[in-house]
Design a protein around this motif. Sequence first.
Motif, PDB file in Angstrom:
ATOM      1  N   TYR A  77       0.864  -1.171   0.000  1.00  0.00           N
ATOM      2  CA  TYR A  77       0.000   0.000   0.000  1.00  0.00           C
ATOM      3  C   TYR A  77       0.898   1.217   0.000  1.00  0.00           C
ATOM      4  CZ  TYR A  77      -3.473   3.463   1.226  1.00  0.00           C
ATOM      5  OH  TYR A  77      -4.277   4.566   1.211  1.00  0.00           O
ATOM      6  N   ARG A  78       0.712   2.091  -0.950  1.00  0.00           N
ATOM      7  CA  ARG A  78       1.589   3.261  -1.071  1.00  0.00           C
ATOM      8  C   ARG A  78       0.851   4.591  -0.918  1.00  0.00           C
ATOM      9  NH1 ARG A  78       3.691  -0.408  -5.021  1.00  0.00           N
ATOM     10  NH2 ARG A  78       5.793  -1.025  -4.447  1.00  0.00           N
ATOM     11  N   GLY A  79      -0.358   4.549  -0.401  1.00  0.00           N
ATOM     12  CA  GLY A  79      -1.137   5.777  -0.346  1.00  0.00           C
ATOM     13  C   GLY A  79      -1.225   6.428   1.020  1.00  0.00           C
ATOM     14  N   ALA A  80      -0.458   5.957   1.999  1.00  0.00           N
ATOM     15  CA  ALA A  80      -0.542   6.553   3.341  1.00  0.00           C
ATOM     16  C   ALA A  80      -0.009   7.981   3.336  1.00  0.00           C
ATOM     17  CB  ALA A  80       0.230   5.708   4.345  1.00  0.00           C
ATOM     18  N   GLU A  81      -0.706   8.839   4.062  1.00  0.00           N
ATOM     19  CA  GLU A  81      -0.340  10.252   4.134  1.00  0.00           C
ATOM     20  C   GLU A  81      -0.233  10.665   5.599  1.00  0.00           C
ATOM     21  OE1 GLU A  81      -3.142  12.530   1.904  1.00  0.00           O
ATOM     22  OE2 GLU A  81      -2.803  11.394   0.072  1.00  0.00           O
ATOM     23  N   PRO A  82       0.438  11.786   5.875  1.00  0.00           N
ATOM     24  CA  PRO A  82       0.527  12.268   7.258  1.00  0.00           C
ATOM     25  C   PRO A  82      -0.850  12.327   7.914  1.00  0.00           C
ATOM     26  CG  PRO A  82       1.959  13.565   5.856  1.00  0.00           C
ATOM     27  CD  PRO A  82       1.144  12.678   4.943  1.00  0.00           C
ATOM     28  N   GLY A  83      -0.909  11.817   9.134  1.00  0.00           N
ATOM     29  CA  GLY A  83      -2.164  11.790   9.881  1.00  0.00           C
ATOM     30  C   GLY A  83      -2.908  10.470   9.765  1.00  0.00           C
ATOM     31  N   ASP A  84      -2.560   9.643   8.776  1.00  0.00           N
ATOM     32  CA  ASP A  84      -3.245   8.362   8.598  1.00  0.00           C
ATOM     33  C   ASP A  84      -2.868   7.384   9.703  1.00  0.00           C
ATOM     34  OD1 ASP A  84      -4.541   9.159   6.312  1.00  0.00           O
ATOM     35  OD2 ASP A  84      -3.227   8.071   4.926  1.00  0.00           O
ATOM     36  N   SER A  85      -3.846   6.596  10.121  1.00  0.00           N
ATOM     37  CA  SER A  85      -3.642   5.504  11.063  1.00  0.00           C
ATOM     38  C   SER A  85      -3.557   4.213  10.251  1.00  0.00           C
ATOM     39  CB  SER A  85      -4.817   5.434  12.040  1.00  0.00           C
ATOM     40  OG  SER A  85      -4.755   4.250  12.802  1.00  0.00           O
ATOM     41  N   VAL A  86      -2.444   3.493  10.378  1.00  0.00           N
ATOM     42  CA  VAL A  86      -2.231   2.251   9.628  1.00  0.00           C
ATOM     43  C   VAL A  86      -2.151   1.100  10.626  1.00  0.00           C
ATOM     44  CG1 VAL A  86      -0.746   1.042   7.998  1.00  0.00           C
ATOM     45  CG2 VAL A  86      -0.966   3.535   7.863  1.00  0.00           C
ATOM     46  N   VAL A  87      -2.970   0.072  10.416  1.00  0.00           N
ATOM     47  CA  VAL A  87      -3.023  -1.079  11.304  1.00  0.00           C
ATOM     48  C   VAL A  87      -2.901  -2.347  10.469  1.00  0.00           C
ATOM     49  CG1 VAL A  87      -4.490  -2.399  12.899  1.00  0.00           C
ATOM     50  CG2 VAL A  87      -4.460   0.101  13.002  1.00  0.00           C
ATOM     51  N   ALA A  88      -2.112  -3.308  10.970  1.00  0.00           N
ATOM     52  CA  ALA A  88      -1.992  -4.612  10.315  1.00  0.00           C
ATOM     53  C   ALA A  88      -2.372  -5.691  11.317  1.00  0.00           C
ATOM     54  CB  ALA A  88      -0.578  -4.828   9.817  1.00  0.00           C
ATOM     55  N   ASP A  89      -3.263  -6.582  10.904  1.00  0.00           N
ATOM     56  CA  ASP A  89      -3.630  -7.752  11.701  1.00  0.00           C
ATOM     57  C   ASP A  89      -2.967  -8.971  11.079  1.00  0.00           C
ATOM     58  OD1 ASP A  89      -5.277  -6.394  13.467  1.00  0.00           O
ATOM     59  OD2 ASP A  89      -7.083  -6.741  12.289  1.00  0.00           O
ATOM     60  N   PHE A  90      -2.432  -9.854  11.923  1.00  0.00           N
ATOM     61  CA  PHE A  90      -1.760 -11.065  11.471  1.00  0.00           C
ATOM     62  C   PHE A  90      -2.515 -12.276  12.010  1.00  0.00           C
ATOM     63  CE2 PHE A  90       1.264  -7.660  11.643  1.00  0.00           C
ATOM     64  CZ  PHE A  90       1.953  -7.780  10.448  1.00  0.00           C
ATOM     65  N   PHE A  91      -2.834 -13.220  11.133  1.00  0.00           N
ATOM     66  CA  PHE A  91      -3.639 -14.379  11.488  1.00  0.00           C
ATOM     67  C   PHE A  91      -2.893 -15.673  11.176  1.00  0.00           C
ATOM     68  CE2 PHE A  91      -6.544 -10.969  10.402  1.00  0.00           C
ATOM     69  CZ  PHE A  91      -7.462 -11.003  11.434  1.00  0.00           C
ATOM     70  N   LEU A  92      -3.020 -16.657  12.084  1.00  0.00           N
ATOM     71  CA  LEU A  92      -2.506 -17.987  11.818  1.00  0.00           C
ATOM     72  C   LEU A  92      -3.374 -18.646  10.757  1.00  0.00           C
ATOM     73  CD1 LEU A  92      -1.873 -19.181  15.483  1.00  0.00           C
ATOM     74  CD2 LEU A  92      -0.179 -18.397  13.807  1.00  0.00           C
ATOM     75  N   ARG A  93      -2.885 -19.718  10.192  1.00  0.00           N
ATOM     76  CA  ARG A  93      -3.642 -20.444   9.160  1.00  0.00           C
ATOM     77  C   ARG A  93      -5.023 -20.846   9.670  1.00  0.00           C
ATOM     78  NH1 ARG A  93      -0.826 -25.173   5.671  1.00  0.00           N
ATOM     79  NH2 ARG A  93      -1.813 -24.562   3.727  1.00  0.00           N
ATOM     80  N   SER A  94      -5.134 -21.099  10.970  1.00  0.00           N
ATOM     81  CA  SER A  94      -6.405 -21.497  11.583  1.00  0.00           C
ATOM     82  C   SER A  94      -7.404 -20.345  11.648  1.00  0.00           C
ATOM     83  CB  SER A  94      -6.151 -22.007  13.002  1.00  0.00           C
ATOM     84  OG  SER A  94      -5.678 -20.944  13.822  1.00  0.00           O
ATOM     85  N   GLY A  95      -6.936 -19.118  11.387  1.00  0.00           N
ATOM     86  CA  GLY A  95      -7.796 -17.947  11.484  1.00  0.00           C
ATOM     87  C   GLY A  95      -7.653 -17.221  12.814  1.00  0.00           C
ATOM     88  N   GLU A  96      -6.892 -17.806  13.752  1.00  0.00           N
ATOM     89  CA  GLU A  96      -6.676 -17.179  15.059  1.00  0.00           C
ATOM     90  C   GLU A  96      -5.808 -15.936  14.893  1.00  0.00           C
ATOM     91  OE1 GLU A  96      -4.351 -18.068  19.265  1.00  0.00           O
ATOM     92  OE2 GLU A  96      -4.532 -19.661  17.787  1.00  0.00           O
ATOM     93  N   LEU A  97      -6.226 -14.850  15.561  1.00  0.00           N
ATOM     94  CA  LEU A  97      -5.438 -13.604  15.519  1.00  0.00           C
ATOM     95  C   LEU A  97      -4.126 -13.818  16.252  1.00  0.00           C
ATOM     96  CD1 LEU A  97      -5.301 -10.555  14.772  1.00  0.00           C
ATOM     97  CD2 LEU A  97      -6.285 -10.106  17.032  1.00  0.00           C
ATOM     98  N   LEU A  98      -3.017 -13.648  15.547  1.00  0.00           N
ATOM     99  CA  LEU A  98      -1.691 -13.774  16.128  1.00  0.00           C
ATOM    100  C   LEU A  98      -1.280 -12.472  16.810  1.00  0.00           C
ATOM    101  CD1 LEU A  98       0.981 -15.310  16.494  1.00  0.00           C
ATOM    102  CD2 LEU A  98       1.649 -14.502  14.231  1.00  0.00           C
ATOM    103  N   GLY A  99      -1.591 -11.342  16.152  1.00  0.00           N
ATOM    104  CA  GLY A  99      -1.228 -10.066  16.731  1.00  0.00           C
ATOM    105  C   GLY A  99      -1.626  -8.913  15.832  1.00  0.00           C
ATOM    106  N   ARG A 100      -1.461  -7.712  16.369  1.00  0.00           N
ATOM    107  CA  ARG A 100      -1.824  -6.492  15.659  1.00  0.00           C
ATOM    108  C   ARG A 100      -0.736  -5.459  15.897  1.00  0.00           C
ATOM    109  NH1 ARG A 100      -7.641  -3.855  16.373  1.00  0.00           N
ATOM    110  NH2 ARG A 100      -7.945  -5.121  14.540  1.00  0.00           N
TER     111      ARG A 100
END
Length: 106
Positions: A77-100
Amino acid sequence: MLGDRLRPVELPDPAEGLRHIQTCLYVNGEHVSSGSTSECPEGGPLHAAAWTANHLNARGLALQAGQLVATGQTCIYRGAEPGDSVVADFFLRSGELLGRVGVTIS
Protein backbone atom coordinates in the motif's frame (compact mmCIF):
# COMPACT_ATOMS: atom_id res chain seq x y z
CA MET A 1 9.54 -0.50 14.61
CA LEU A 2 9.82 -2.25 17.93
CA GLY A 3 7.14 -3.09 20.40
CA ASP A 4 6.12 -5.43 23.18
CA ARG A 5 7.09 -9.07 22.81
CA LEU A 6 4.28 -11.17 21.34
CA ARG A 7 2.88 -14.06 23.34
CA PRO A 8 4.41 -17.41 22.39
CA VAL A 9 2.41 -19.39 19.86
CA GLU A 10 2.90 -23.13 19.64
CA LEU A 11 3.26 -24.19 16.02
CA PRO A 12 3.54 -27.92 15.21
CA ASP A 13 6.13 -27.11 12.53
CA PRO A 14 7.38 -23.52 12.98
CA ALA A 15 8.88 -23.23 9.49
CA GLU A 16 5.62 -24.36 7.90
CA GLY A 17 3.46 -22.38 10.32
CA LEU A 18 5.31 -19.14 9.62
CA ARG A 19 4.85 -19.75 5.92
CA HIS A 20 1.09 -19.27 6.08
CA ILE A 21 0.45 -16.21 8.23
CA GLN A 22 -2.20 -13.99 6.66
CA THR A 23 -2.06 -10.20 6.90
CA CYS A 24 -4.87 -7.64 6.61
CA LEU A 25 -3.86 -3.98 6.31
CA TYR A 26 -6.17 -1.11 7.24
CA VAL A 27 -5.74 2.63 6.75
CA ASN A 28 -8.06 4.82 8.81
CA GLY A 29 -10.21 1.73 9.47
CA GLU A 30 -10.61 0.86 5.77
CA HIS A 31 -9.24 -2.46 4.49
CA VAL A 32 -6.69 -1.65 1.77
CA SER A 33 -4.60 -4.79 1.27
CA SER A 34 -4.17 -8.45 2.20
CA GLY A 35 -1.39 -10.96 1.79
CA SER A 36 0.44 -13.97 3.17
CA THR A 37 3.94 -14.78 4.34
CA SER A 38 3.95 -17.45 1.63
CA GLU A 39 4.49 -14.53 -0.77
CA CYS A 40 7.77 -13.56 0.94
CA PRO A 41 11.07 -14.13 -0.86
CA GLU A 42 12.50 -17.65 -0.70
CA GLY A 43 9.08 -19.12 0.22
CA GLY A 44 8.59 -17.67 3.69
CA PRO A 45 10.15 -15.50 6.40
CA LEU A 46 12.25 -18.26 7.99
CA HIS A 47 13.68 -19.25 4.61
CA ALA A 48 14.44 -15.61 3.73
CA ALA A 49 16.24 -15.12 7.07
CA ALA A 50 18.30 -18.29 6.47
CA TRP A 51 19.20 -17.08 2.97
CA THR A 52 20.30 -13.71 4.39
CA ALA A 53 22.47 -15.36 7.08
CA ASN A 54 24.06 -17.73 4.54
CA HIS A 55 24.64 -14.89 2.04
CA LEU A 56 26.45 -12.84 4.70
CA ASN A 57 28.42 -15.86 5.92
CA ALA A 58 29.65 -16.58 2.38
CA ARG A 59 31.20 -13.08 2.45
CA GLY A 60 32.83 -13.48 5.85
CA LEU A 61 30.07 -11.52 7.64
CA ALA A 62 27.38 -12.53 10.12
CA LEU A 63 24.18 -11.29 11.66
CA GLN A 64 24.84 -9.65 15.02
CA ALA A 65 22.80 -9.91 18.21
CA GLY A 66 20.13 -7.21 18.28
CA GLN A 67 20.01 -6.66 14.50
CA LEU A 68 16.61 -6.57 12.84
CA VAL A 69 16.12 -8.52 9.64
CA ALA A 70 13.32 -7.67 7.20
CA THR A 71 12.34 -10.85 5.41
CA GLY A 72 9.76 -9.52 2.98
CA GLN A 73 6.38 -7.86 2.92
CA THR A 74 2.94 -9.36 2.81
CA CYS A 75 0.92 -6.29 1.82
CA ILE A 76 1.52 -3.42 -0.55
CA TYR A 77 0.00 0.00 0.00
CA ARG A 78 1.59 3.26 -1.07
CA GLY A 79 -1.14 5.78 -0.35
CA ALA A 80 -0.54 6.55 3.34
CA GLU A 81 -0.34 10.25 4.13
CA PRO A 82 0.53 12.27 7.26
CA GLY A 83 -2.16 11.79 9.88
CA ASP A 84 -3.24 8.36 8.60
CA SER A 85 -3.64 5.50 11.06
CA VAL A 86 -2.23 2.25 9.63
CA VAL A 87 -3.02 -1.08 11.30
CA ALA A 88 -1.99 -4.61 10.31
CA ASP A 89 -3.63 -7.75 11.70
CA PHE A 90 -1.76 -11.07 11.47
CA PHE A 91 -3.64 -14.38 11.49
CA LEU A 92 -2.51 -17.99 11.82
CA ARG A 93 -3.64 -20.44 9.16
CA SER A 94 -6.41 -21.50 11.58
CA GLY A 95 -7.80 -17.95 11.48
CA GLU A 96 -6.68 -17.18 15.06
CA LEU A 97 -5.44 -13.60 15.52
CA LEU A 98 -1.69 -13.77 16.13
CA GLY A 99 -1.23 -10.07 16.73
CA ARG A 100 -1.82 -6.49 15.66
CA VAL A 101 0.55 -3.62 14.97
CA GLY A 102 -0.35 -0.03 14.26
CA VAL A 103 1.23 3.32 13.55
CA THR A 104 0.11 6.87 12.86
CA ILE A 105 2.01 8.49 9.99
CA SER A 106 3.51 11.86 10.96
